[in-house]
Design an enzyme around this catalytic site. Structure first.
Site, PDB file in Angstrom:
ATOM      1  N   LYS A  36       3.636 -15.096   4.970  1.00 50.32           N
ATOM      2  CA  LYS A  36       3.781 -15.576   4.208  1.00 50.32           C
ATOM      3  C   LYS A  36       5.422 -16.157   3.993  1.00 50.32           C
ATOM      4  O   LYS A  36       6.107 -15.778   3.317  1.00 50.32           O
ATOM      5  CB  LYS A  36       3.336 -15.945   2.362  1.00 50.32           C
ATOM      6  CG  LYS A  36       3.176 -16.562   1.590  1.00 50.32           C
ATOM      7  CD  LYS A  36       2.594 -17.262   2.058  1.00 50.32           C
ATOM      8  CE  LYS A  36       3.044 -18.943   0.677  1.00 50.32           C
ATOM      9  NZ  LYS A  36       2.021 -19.570   0.991  1.00 50.32           N
ATOM     10  N   ASP A  93     -12.232  -8.590   5.788  1.00 44.56           N
ATOM     11  CA  ASP A  93     -12.338  -8.835   5.170  1.00 44.56           C
ATOM     12  C   ASP A  93     -13.773 -10.120   4.713  1.00 44.56           C
ATOM     13  O   ASP A  93     -15.028 -10.076   4.690  1.00 44.56           O
ATOM     14  CB  ASP A  93     -12.501  -8.370   3.178  1.00 44.56           C
ATOM     15  CG  ASP A  93     -12.446  -6.667   3.264  1.00 44.56           C
ATOM     16  OD1 ASP A  93     -12.246  -6.045   3.772  1.00 44.56           O
ATOM     17  OD2 ASP A  93     -12.345  -6.361   1.852  1.00 44.56           O
ATOM     18  N   ASP A 132      -6.033  -7.221   5.435  1.00 44.76           N
ATOM     19  CA  ASP A 132      -7.218  -6.622   4.707  1.00 44.76           C
ATOM     20  C   ASP A 132      -8.031  -7.673   3.825  1.00 44.76           C
ATOM     21  O   ASP A 132      -9.166  -7.536   3.981  1.00 44.76           O
ATOM     22  CB  ASP A 132      -6.476  -5.758   3.610  1.00 44.76           C
ATOM     23  CG  ASP A 132      -7.354  -4.686   2.615  1.00 44.76           C
ATOM     24  OD1 ASP A 132      -8.986  -4.167   3.378  1.00 44.76           O
ATOM     25  OD2 ASP A 132      -7.540  -4.199   1.625  1.00 44.76           O
ATOM     26  N   TYR A 154       0.460  -1.646  -0.213  1.00 43.67           N
ATOM     27  CA  TYR A 154      -0.080   0.286   0.216  1.00 43.67           C
ATOM     28  C   TYR A 154       0.726   1.175  -0.133  1.00 43.67           C
ATOM     29  O   TYR A 154       0.429   3.019   0.147  1.00 43.67           O
ATOM     30  CB  TYR A 154      -0.783  -0.132   1.102  1.00 43.67           C
ATOM     31  CG  TYR A 154      -1.676  -0.827   0.916  1.00 43.67           C
ATOM     32  CD1 TYR A 154      -1.780  -2.750   1.143  1.00 43.67           C
ATOM     33  CD2 TYR A 154      -2.945  -0.773   1.066  1.00 43.67           C
ATOM     34  CE1 TYR A 154      -2.880  -3.063   0.744  1.00 43.67           C
ATOM     35  CE2 TYR A 154      -4.319  -1.805   0.814  1.00 43.67           C
ATOM     36  CZ  TYR A 154      -4.062  -2.629   1.228  1.00 43.67           C
ATOM     37  OH  TYR A 154      -5.015  -3.779   0.461  1.00 43.67           O
ATOM     38  N   ASP A 193      -2.396 -17.712   3.362  1.00 40.71           N
ATOM     39  CA  ASP A 193      -3.721 -19.146   2.926  1.00 40.71           C
ATOM     40  C   ASP A 193      -3.755 -20.411   3.508  1.00 40.71           C
ATOM     41  O   ASP A 193      -4.805 -20.074   3.673  1.00 40.71           O
ATOM     42  CB  ASP A 193      -2.008 -20.114   1.513  1.00 40.71           C
ATOM     43  CG  ASP A 193      -1.343 -20.068   2.008  1.00 40.71           C
ATOM     44  OD1 ASP A 193      -0.677 -19.467   3.115  1.00 40.71           O
ATOM     45  OD2 ASP A 193      -0.826 -20.858   1.042  1.00 40.71           O
TER      46      ASP A 193
END
Length: 362
Positions: free
Chosen positions: A195, A262, A258, A145, A234
Site C-alpha cells: 500500500k 484468511d 495474514d 506484529y 485493497d
C-alpha cells in the site's frame, strides 16, 4: 496441497529418528493436532521412527501460570526437535496484562521468518486443473506484529499508537523466497502486495526491496523467467474474490499476508482446509491457518484437514516428499468423494471419523 521449495532441505538418508515438537495450545488445536500425528504415523516405515514431544504454550496455559510460552518449550524446540506442529492459539481481543501471543513469539525466537500458505481447490477429476491454486508468502517477523503500542491522553482524550517496522533485511529474504517459489511453479508469476501509495516509506521499502531481488549479486539472471506484478492490498482483496485465477505466488508484509490468506480460504470452502508452515533457515513448524474456535472446541466436529495438510507441508520441507504426497493424495481423495466431511464443509462427520478416513487412505 504442496509446498515445493524447501528453504532448507535436510539430508534424510542417514536420519535414524524424527523428533517432532507438538504444541496443541488452545481450543480445537488439541483436537486437530492428534489427526496430524495419526497421519504421520500412518506412513509407517517410509519415514524414520518418529517421536512426538508434547510441549506447552497458549493462552489457557497463561491463565494458569502467567506465561504463554515457557522458556523450556523454546529450548526443547531448538535443541531436541527436528521440526514442530502448532495447533491454535486463543488470543483475546482485549488487552490482558502480561500476555503476548505465543505463536508470534515463537516465530521471532525461532527466526521463522516465512509463513507459507498455499490455497488450492480440489478438482472433481483427479487429473483436472484446480480452479484456485495460489500461495501467499507472508513475512513473519515484522510489520505491526512487533507489538510496540502506546496509549497516551491528549487534548481530545485517549490516543493509541503502534510502531510498524519494515526492514530491508526481512524484506529481502522474504522476497528471495518468493522468487524461488515462483520460479519452481508452472506459471512463474509473482505479485508483490503493498500500500505504498499511502505508506510510501514502510511499504515503499518492502516493495522496492522485493522487486530488487533479481538484481542482487550472484543472481545472474536466475529469475528472468519470473513475471513480476504488484497490487495495492485493497484492490488485491477485491480481485482475489473476483478473479482468483490471476494469482500464483503473492508476497506481502505480515499484516496484509495474514488477512489475504484468511480471505483466500473462503475460495476453497473453509479455513479448516488451509495449511501453512512457518519456516526459517534451520527449522520449520507446521500450523493450520484457522484459529482456536472456542465455540466448537470439545465437540469433536473441528475440521482436522488443515492440520493434516500442515503436517504434509512440514514433512516435504525436511525432505520426506513421498510421505507428504501420500498424505496430500489421501486428503484430496476424501474431499473429492465428499462423504466424510465435518460440518464446516456441509458434512455430518466427527473430527475423529475424518481422521480415520484419511489415515485409511494413506
Amino acid at each position: 496441497m504442496v509446498f515445493r521449495v524447501p528453504i532448507r532441505s535436510m539430508a534424510t538418508a542417514a536420519r535414524q529418528s524424527l523428533k517432532i515438537g507438538m504444541l496443541p495450545a488452545d481450543g480445537i488445536g488439541r483436537e486437530v493436532l492428534p489427526g496430524a500425528k495419526a497421519a504421520i504415523l500412518a506412513l509407517g516405515s517410509s519415514i524414520p521412527k518418529t517421536e512426538f514431544i508434547d510441549l506447552l504454550a497458549g493462552f489457557e496455559y497463561f491463565t494458569r501460570t502467567g506465561t504463554a510460552l515457557p522458556d523450556e518449550t523454546v529450548e526443547i524446540l531448538k535443541n531436541e526437535c527436528d521440526c514442530a506442529l502448532f495447533g491454535a492459539v486463543s488470543s483475546p481481543s482485549r488487552k490482558v496484562t502480561g500476555y503476548s501471543s505465543p505463536i508470534v513469539a515463537l516465530r521471532k525466537k525461532m527466526d521463522l521468518y516465512a509463513n507459507i500458505r498455499p490455497v488450492k481447490s480440489v478438482s472433481v477429476n483427479p487429473e483436472g486443473k484446480p480452479g484456485v491454486d495460489l500461495v501467499v508468502i507472508r513475512e513473519n517477523t515484522e510489520c505491526l506484529y512487533v507489538k510496540q503500542e502506546t496509549q497516551t491522553v491528549g487534548e481530545h482524550g485517549k490516543e493509541a499508537r503502534a510502531t510498524r517496522l519494515i526492514t530491508e533485511r526481512a524484506s529481502r529474504r522474504i522476497g528471495e523466497l518468493a522468487f524461488k517459489m515462483a520460479l519452481e511453479r508452472p506459471r512463474k508469476h509473482l505479485t508483490v502486495i503493498h500500500k505504498s501509495n499511502v505508506l510510501s516509506i514502510t511499504d515503499g521499502l518492502f516493495r522496492e526491496t522485493v522487486r530488487a531481488v533479481p538484481t542482487l549479486p550472484g543472481v545472474d539472471g536466475k529469475y528472468d523467467d519470473v513475471t513480476v506484478a504488484e497490487q495495492l492490498v485493497d484492490s488485491a482483496v477485491y480481485r482475489l474474490f473476483r478473479e482468483p485465477e490471476i494469482y500464483d505466488v503473492m508476497v506481502a508484509p505480515n499484516l496484509y499476508g495474514d488477512i489475504l490468506s484468511d480471505a483466500a480460504a473462503a475460495l476453497v470452502g473453509s479455513l479448516g482446509l488451509v495449511p501453512s508452515v512457518n519456516a526459517g533457515d534451520s527449522f520449520v513448524m507446521g500450523e493450520p491457518v484457522h484459529g482456536s474456535a472456542p465455540d466448537i472446541a470439545g465437540q469433536n466436529i473441528a475440521n482436522p484437514l488443515a492440520a493434516i495438510r500442515s503436517a504434509a507441508m512440514m514433512l516435504r520441507h525436511i525432505g520426506y516428499v513421498d510421505g507428504a504426497n501420500r498424505i496430500e493424495r489421501a486428503v484430496d481423495s476424501v474431499l473429492r468423494e465428499g462423504k466424510v466431511l465435518t460440518p464446516d464443509l456441509g458434512g455430518k462427520s466427527k473430527t475423529s471419523e475424518v481422521v480415520d478416513e484419511v489415515t485409511k487412505r494413506i
